[in-house]
Design a protein around this motif. Structure first.
Motif, PDB file in Angstrom:
ATOM      1  N   LYS A   1     -20.972 -34.311  33.590  1.00 18.03           N
ATOM      2  CA  LYS A   1     -20.639 -35.696  33.267  1.00 18.03           C
ATOM      3  C   LYS A   1     -21.852 -36.459  32.728  1.00 18.03           C
ATOM      4  CE  LYS A   1     -18.567 -39.396  32.750  1.00 18.03           C
ATOM      5  NZ  LYS A   1     -17.532 -39.517  31.733  1.00 18.03           N
ATOM      6  N   LYS A   2     -22.956 -36.306  33.424  1.00 15.05           N
ATOM      7  CA  LYS A   2     -24.142 -37.080  33.041  1.00 15.05           C
ATOM      8  C   LYS A   2     -24.850 -36.483  31.826  1.00 15.05           C
ATOM      9  CE  LYS A   2     -25.551 -39.272  37.341  1.00 15.05           C
ATOM     10  NZ  LYS A   2     -26.610 -39.326  38.349  1.00 15.05           N
ATOM     11  N   GLN A   3     -24.455 -35.285  31.470  1.00 13.97           N
ATOM     12  CA  GLN A   3     -25.124 -34.592  30.365  1.00 13.97           C
ATOM     13  C   GLN A   3     -26.613 -34.484  30.633  1.00 13.97           C
ATOM     14  OE1 GLN A   3     -22.844 -33.014  28.957  1.00 13.97           O
ATOM     15  NE2 GLN A   3     -22.965 -33.750  26.863  1.00 13.97           N
ATOM     16  N   GLU A   4     -26.911 -34.105  31.858  1.00 10.18           N
ATOM     17  CA  GLU A   4     -28.313 -34.017  32.245  1.00 10.18           C
ATOM     18  C   GLU A   4     -28.410 -33.332  33.602  1.00 10.18           C
ATOM     19  OE1 GLU A   4     -30.972 -37.448  31.606  1.00 10.18           O
ATOM     20  OE2 GLU A   4     -30.931 -37.583  33.790  1.00 10.18           O
ATOM     21  N   THR A   5     -29.281 -32.347  33.713  1.00  6.79           N
ATOM     22  CA  THR A   5     -29.445 -31.672  35.002  1.00  6.79           C
ATOM     23  C   THR A   5     -30.695 -32.167  35.716  1.00  6.79           C
ATOM     24  OG1 THR A   5     -30.829 -29.916  34.114  1.00  6.79           O
ATOM     25  CG2 THR A   5     -28.453 -29.563  34.048  1.00  6.79           C
ATOM     26  N   ASN A   6     -30.846 -31.728  36.941  1.00  4.26           N
ATOM     27  CA  ASN A   6     -32.082 -31.990  37.673  1.00  4.26           C
ATOM     28  C   ASN A   6     -32.816 -30.692  37.929  1.00  4.26           C
ATOM     29  OD1 ASN A   6     -32.788 -34.718  38.286  1.00  4.26           O
ATOM     30  ND2 ASN A   6     -30.755 -34.843  39.212  1.00  4.26           N
ATOM     31  N   THR A   7     -32.747 -29.856  36.934  1.00  4.02           N
ATOM     32  CA  THR A   7     -33.293 -28.517  37.086  1.00  4.02           C
ATOM     33  C   THR A   7     -34.414 -28.313  36.091  1.00  4.02           C
ATOM     34  OG1 THR A   7     -31.086 -27.769  37.661  1.00  4.02           O
ATOM     35  CG2 THR A   7     -32.656 -26.098  37.036  1.00  4.02           C
ATOM     36  N   ILE A   8     -35.504 -27.733  36.547  1.00  3.79           N
ATOM     37  CA  ILE A   8     -36.510 -27.365  35.569  1.00  3.79           C
ATOM     38  C   ILE A   8     -36.752 -25.861  35.628  1.00  3.79           C
ATOM     39  CG2 ILE A   8     -37.540 -29.646  35.674  1.00  3.79           C
ATOM     40  CD1 ILE A   8     -39.744 -28.799  37.149  1.00  3.79           C
ATOM     41  N   GLY A   9     -36.977 -25.313  34.471  1.00  3.35           N
ATOM     42  CA  GLY A   9     -37.177 -23.873  34.363  1.00  3.35           C
ATOM     43  C   GLY A   9     -38.656 -23.541  34.426  1.00  3.35           C
ATOM     44  N   VAL A  10     -38.979 -22.486  35.149  1.00  2.00           N
ATOM     45  CA  VAL A  10     -40.368 -22.051  35.244  1.00  2.00           C
ATOM     46  C   VAL A  10     -40.449 -20.608  34.767  1.00  2.00           C
ATOM     47  CG1 VAL A  10     -42.284 -21.594  36.804  1.00  2.00           C
ATOM     48  CG2 VAL A  10     -40.863 -23.606  37.153  1.00  2.00           C
ATOM     49  N   VAL A  11     -41.267 -20.384  33.771  1.00  2.00           N
ATOM     50  CA  VAL A  11     -41.397 -19.040  33.197  1.00  2.00           C
ATOM     51  C   VAL A  11     -42.820 -18.550  33.412  1.00  2.00           C
ATOM     52  CG1 VAL A  11     -41.151 -17.636  31.123  1.00  2.00           C
ATOM     53  CG2 VAL A  11     -39.706 -19.649  31.447  1.00  2.00           C
ATOM     54  N   ILE A  12     -42.920 -17.520  34.215  1.00  2.00           N
ATOM     55  CA  ILE A  12     -44.219 -17.070  34.720  1.00  2.00           C
ATOM     56  C   ILE A  12     -44.399 -15.589  34.391  1.00  2.00           C
ATOM     57  CG2 ILE A  12     -45.311 -16.462  36.941  1.00  2.00           C
ATOM     58  CD1 ILE A  12     -45.727 -19.326  36.176  1.00  2.00           C
ATOM     59  N   PRO A  13     -45.620 -15.199  34.009  1.00  2.00           N
ATOM     60  CA  PRO A  13     -45.792 -13.819  33.555  1.00  2.00           C
ATOM     61  C   PRO A  13     -46.009 -12.785  34.656  1.00  2.00           C
ATOM     62  CG  PRO A  13     -47.784 -15.052  33.162  1.00  2.00           C
ATOM     63  CD  PRO A  13     -46.821 -16.007  33.784  1.00  2.00           C
ATOM     64  N   GLU A  14     -46.536 -13.185  35.793  1.00  2.00           N
ATOM     65  CA  GLU A  14     -46.850 -12.203  36.851  1.00  2.00           C
ATOM     66  C   GLU A  14     -46.697 -12.883  38.194  1.00  2.00           C
ATOM     67  OE1 GLU A  14     -50.977 -11.413  36.178  1.00  2.00           O
ATOM     68  OE2 GLU A  14     -50.638 -11.416  34.031  1.00  2.00           O
ATOM     69  N   ILE A  15     -45.498 -12.902  38.693  1.00  2.00           N
ATOM     70  CA  ILE A  15     -45.273 -13.676  39.910  1.00  2.00           C
ATOM     71  C   ILE A  15     -45.963 -13.049  41.108  1.00  2.00           C
ATOM     72  CG2 ILE A  15     -43.166 -12.571  40.757  1.00  2.00           C
ATOM     73  CD1 ILE A  15     -42.132 -15.514  41.071  1.00  2.00           C
ATOM     74  N   ASP A  16     -46.309 -11.779  40.998  1.00  2.00           N
ATOM     75  CA  ASP A  16     -46.983 -11.117  42.113  1.00  2.00           C
ATOM     76  C   ASP A  16     -48.503 -11.258  42.044  1.00  2.00           C
ATOM     77  OD1 ASP A  16     -46.488  -9.643  39.778  1.00  2.00           O
ATOM     78  OD2 ASP A  16     -47.001  -7.765  40.768  1.00  2.00           O
ATOM     79  N   ASN A  17     -48.989 -11.983  41.050  1.00  2.00           N
ATOM     80  CA  ASN A  17     -50.414 -12.301  40.974  1.00  2.00           C
ATOM     81  C   ASN A  17     -50.626 -13.583  41.770  1.00  2.00           C
ATOM     82  OD1 ASN A  17     -52.917 -13.362  40.220  1.00  2.00           O
ATOM     83  ND2 ASN A  17     -52.758 -12.639  38.118  1.00  2.00           N
ATOM     84  N   SER A  18     -51.547 -13.522  42.738  1.00  5.30           N
ATOM     85  CA  SER A  18     -51.704 -14.665  43.645  1.00  5.30           C
ATOM     86  C   SER A  18     -52.042 -15.943  42.880  1.00  5.30           C
ATOM     87  CB  SER A  18     -52.782 -14.379  44.686  1.00  5.30           C
ATOM     88  OG  SER A  18     -54.039 -14.266  44.053  1.00  5.30           O
ATOM     89  N   PHE A  19     -52.702 -15.787  41.751  1.00  3.53           N
ATOM     90  CA  PHE A  19     -53.003 -16.968  40.940  1.00  3.53           C
ATOM     91  C   PHE A  19     -51.713 -17.723  40.611  1.00  3.53           C
ATOM     92  CE2 PHE A  19     -53.226 -18.925  36.740  1.00  3.53           C
ATOM     93  CZ  PHE A  19     -54.349 -19.727  36.874  1.00  3.53           C
ATOM     94  N   PHE A  20     -50.717 -17.004  40.153  1.00  7.19           N
ATOM     95  CA  PHE A  20     -49.466 -17.669  39.796  1.00  7.19           C
ATOM     96  C   PHE A  20     -48.656 -18.058  41.031  1.00  7.19           C
ATOM     97  CE2 PHE A  20     -50.517 -15.421  35.841  1.00  7.19           C
ATOM     98  CZ  PHE A  20     -50.560 -16.521  35.006  1.00  7.19           C
ATOM     99  N   GLY A  21     -48.826 -17.297  42.104  1.00  2.72           N
ATOM    100  CA  GLY A  21     -48.197 -17.701  43.354  1.00  2.72           C
ATOM    101  C   GLY A  21     -48.646 -19.097  43.744  1.00  2.72           C
ATOM    102  N   GLU A  22     -49.934 -19.345  43.589  1.00  2.00           N
ATOM    103  CA  GLU A  22     -50.468 -20.658  43.935  1.00  2.00           C
ATOM    104  C   GLU A  22     -49.962 -21.732  42.967  1.00  2.00           C
ATOM    105  OE1 GLU A  22     -54.726 -20.124  44.135  1.00  2.00           O
ATOM    106  OE2 GLU A  22     -54.503 -18.528  45.618  1.00  2.00           O
ATOM    107  N   VAL A  23     -49.896 -21.379  41.695  1.00  2.00           N
ATOM    108  CA  VAL A  23     -49.384 -22.349  40.714  1.00  2.00           C
ATOM    109  C   VAL A  23     -47.944 -22.732  41.087  1.00  2.00           C
ATOM    110  CG1 VAL A  23     -48.691 -22.684  38.317  1.00  2.00           C
ATOM    111  CG2 VAL A  23     -50.846 -21.538  38.834  1.00  2.00           C
ATOM    112  N   ILE A  24     -47.136 -21.730  41.395  1.00  3.72           N
ATOM    113  CA  ILE A  24     -45.740 -22.008  41.730  1.00  3.72           C
ATOM    114  C   ILE A  24     -45.639 -22.835  43.001  1.00  3.72           C
ATOM    115  CG2 ILE A  24     -43.525 -20.989  42.363  1.00  3.72           C
ATOM    116  CD1 ILE A  24     -44.092 -18.686  40.632  1.00  3.72           C
ATOM    117  N   LYS A  25     -46.522 -22.558  43.930  1.00  3.34           N
ATOM    118  CA  LYS A  25     -46.524 -23.372  45.145  1.00  3.34           C
ATOM    119  C   LYS A  25     -46.710 -24.847  44.783  1.00  3.34           C
ATOM    120  CE  LYS A  25     -49.003 -24.142  49.458  1.00  3.34           C
ATOM    121  NZ  LYS A  25     -50.226 -23.820  50.210  1.00  3.34           N
ATOM    122  N   GLY A  26     -47.666 -25.106  43.897  1.00  2.00           N
ATOM    123  CA  GLY A  26     -47.893 -26.480  43.455  1.00  2.00           C
ATOM    124  C   GLY A  26     -46.679 -27.049  42.731  1.00  2.00           C
ATOM    125  N   ILE A  27     -46.059 -26.237  41.907  1.00  2.00           N
ATOM    126  CA  ILE A  27     -44.886 -26.691  41.159  1.00  2.00           C
ATOM    127  C   ILE A  27     -43.741 -27.067  42.107  1.00  2.00           C
ATOM    128  CG2 ILE A  27     -43.034 -25.964  39.600  1.00  2.00           C
ATOM    129  CD1 ILE A  27     -45.066 -24.267  38.084  1.00  2.00           C
TER     130      ILE A  27
END
Lengths: 339, 339
Positions: free
Chosen positions: A55-81
């Motif tokens: 109805k609103k033509q708008e979601t409350n969803t954001i997409g996150v595209v990450i190259p190596e989710i098992d790399n702790s560096f990106f784990g931390e980034v996702i935690k922040g996100i």
DNA sequence: TTGAAAGCGGTACCAG
DNA sequence: CTGGTACCGCTTTCAA
């Protein structure tokens, strides 16, 4: 499944009224409101995101595209996100690409179907080739939503970006080695197709030139940010010839590859070779292994990505913004020889 | 934004026909189909997930609720989940709870709004208290979708579960120490509110009893699966009195806490103390630090979680299933004294 | 083989 | 202050 209509019937009102209560807008009689709220609570009703979005033509969803989710560096980034997204009532759709360009394009297609409100992306590696870059760029443009690029900037990028002081990180790491008395200093490179790899290397070059030190080509190791290649290169180079006194490693994976090779070769930090890595490695800190690095606040990168996204949603026409994450030197001793 | 109607108009057909083409069902004239497909491709159209979900009363989204996304263990689990989900065209909504029960409940509420098709969850810690467990359980039941619990089983759980041979892991770790000649063996416990912690400890007890070895109470350290507490306990215990010859650590975080304390105290593995950890630590492997563990395939846990979910979707009335992930001993030397 | 129409669960406008 | 109603984009039944 409960619907707004059933709630309305239970309350003996129309769904318009229930909707007003849910969204807390428009006039509703206090008594009625309380009654409806009670029923909503009793029934534990929560509106369907799909219906609202449609109805609103708008979601409350954001997409996150990450190259190596098992790399702790990106784990931390996702935690922040997720932390920052939570605060703003955004849901996160999470896609791991494993640095595979095709999976990345598929992920973007999924996000398109989901009509996400925005995308946070760290592009997969391998965007040295122009056609791939263009394809990625056009996919992102097609989404027609705010985009934030994190960590890895890429050619022709036109989006808000959470970026890192890459040049500075290479520069500071090198300088730390120089100031500790090292002269013959090498650099274990990242994937030089990427801007972040080039800039880190340029920082190294600059520091060396500034100090009037000569760069030996054999001490420039052409890595690609992976543990494996870093390991192979170091194993080979450090296994023969005159060793460099100091080495700068281009990221956390490179550092690990170097450490593995050094361990196998029996080389001791601060005795046989000095090193400063770019990016911290939490496990080494925990273990108390003295490994000097140039570090950054990784979770902050994630939080800032969400903030940039939100600001862009509010002000679509603002100029492009870059959130520059500072680097800080964390010396633990591995930058200088003992005694 | 493209819609099915616009595509239909461009093709000069009704949206019913376009729908048939999209879903590949019902009769469509070959020529017409080709024409429509071409237009879809040209326009790069993809249907709105919200609209489809609303109509079908079913999403292709699964919710993932994880307690520590920055822990590499869970990073690997998520990698497995996304990999398998991808294959089945499921999108993942990812929630990090940081082991906070309230955030966990909020996450479940979000997933309810999203009308996810299923949930994969590793419950936050702290479910020793009955009210919290009941609350979690009722929230999960209310969702009324397939649930898979991963790694941490909890009291009164009634759901499909990806579980680990916890008893066996404690048993094998202890036995490895015993067979290497250690007699005075301690155990650094996890959060004993959790079944997984109890079972690991019971495995240890069993192995000790079987070998006729005495358990010294002072060598049983009441940890909670966190690095910090493990560190404090080890720093204290290993800093005084007669050391245990061997130690079993209850998970990867505990192992790190132990290693940190040991390093600070100047204790060398295989010289001053022997150790076998439960769960591998990738960084240690890379560094070539000989640290013996009982390991498991973490990504497989994620993949199996999705598989269980899918099977449950197909067969809602099957009996509850448990996918038991095997443990395997990976000896690197730290289980025995040198020489 | 195709189209018309109803309806999924909400929101928001307009009339009362 | 409240209710009726149209409509968001899609699927599905039914009729043609």
């Amino acid at each position: 499944m409960m619907t707004i209509l059933k709630i309305a019937e239970l309350a003996g009102v129309s769904k318009s009224t229930v909707s007003r209560v849910l969204n807390n807008n428009g006039y509703v009689n206090d008594e009625t409101r309380r009654r409806i709220e009670q029923i909503i609570k009793d029934q534990d009703y929560t509106p369907s995101a799909a219906a609202v979005s449609l109805k609103k033509q708008e979601t409350n969803t954001i997409g996150v595209v990450i190259p190596e989710i098992d790399n702790s560096f990106f784990g931390e980034v996702i935690k922040g996100i997720t932390e920052e997204a939570d605060k703003n009532d955004f849901s996160i759709i999470c896609c791991d690409t494993q640095n595979n360009g095709e999976r990345e394009l598929r992920a973007l297609r999924t996000l398109e179907q989901q009509r996400v409100r925005g995308v946070i992306i760290t592009p997969a590696l391998g965007y040295g080739e122009l056609p791939a870059v263009k394809k990625l760029k056009s996919q992102l443009e097609k989404l027609d939503v705010p985009i934030v690029v994190v960590d890895r900037d890429f050619q022709y990028s036109i989006w808000d970006t959470v970026y890192y002081e890459n040049f500075q990180s290479g520069y500071l790491a090198t300088k730390a080695l120089i100031e500790s008395g090292n002269k013959k200093i090498g650099f274990l490179q990242g994937d030089m197709n990427l801007k972040i790899a080039k800039e880190r290397f340029e920082g190294y070059t600059e520091a060396m030139n500034e100090a009037g030190l000569k760069i030996n080509q054999e001490d420039i190791l052409p890595g690609n940010f992976s543990v494996e290649v870093a390991y192979e290169l170091c194993k080979d180079r450090l296994g023969r010839g005159e060793l460099p006194e100091g080495l700068v490693t281009a990221n956390n994976r490179s550092s690990l590859g170097f450490l593995k090779a050094a361990t196998e070769l029996g080389l001791k930090l601060s005795e046989d070779i000095c090193v400063v890595g770019i990016d911290h490695i939490p496990t080494l800190d925990i273990l108390g292994i003295p490994f000097s690095t140039v570090s950054r606040d990784t979770e902050e990168m994630g939080r800032n990505a969400v903030k940039l996204l939100r600001e862009r949603m509010e002000h679509p026409d603002n100029a492009r913004r870059i959130s520059m994450i500072p680097c800080r030197l964390e010396l633990k001793g591995s930058e200088k020889f003992r005694g």
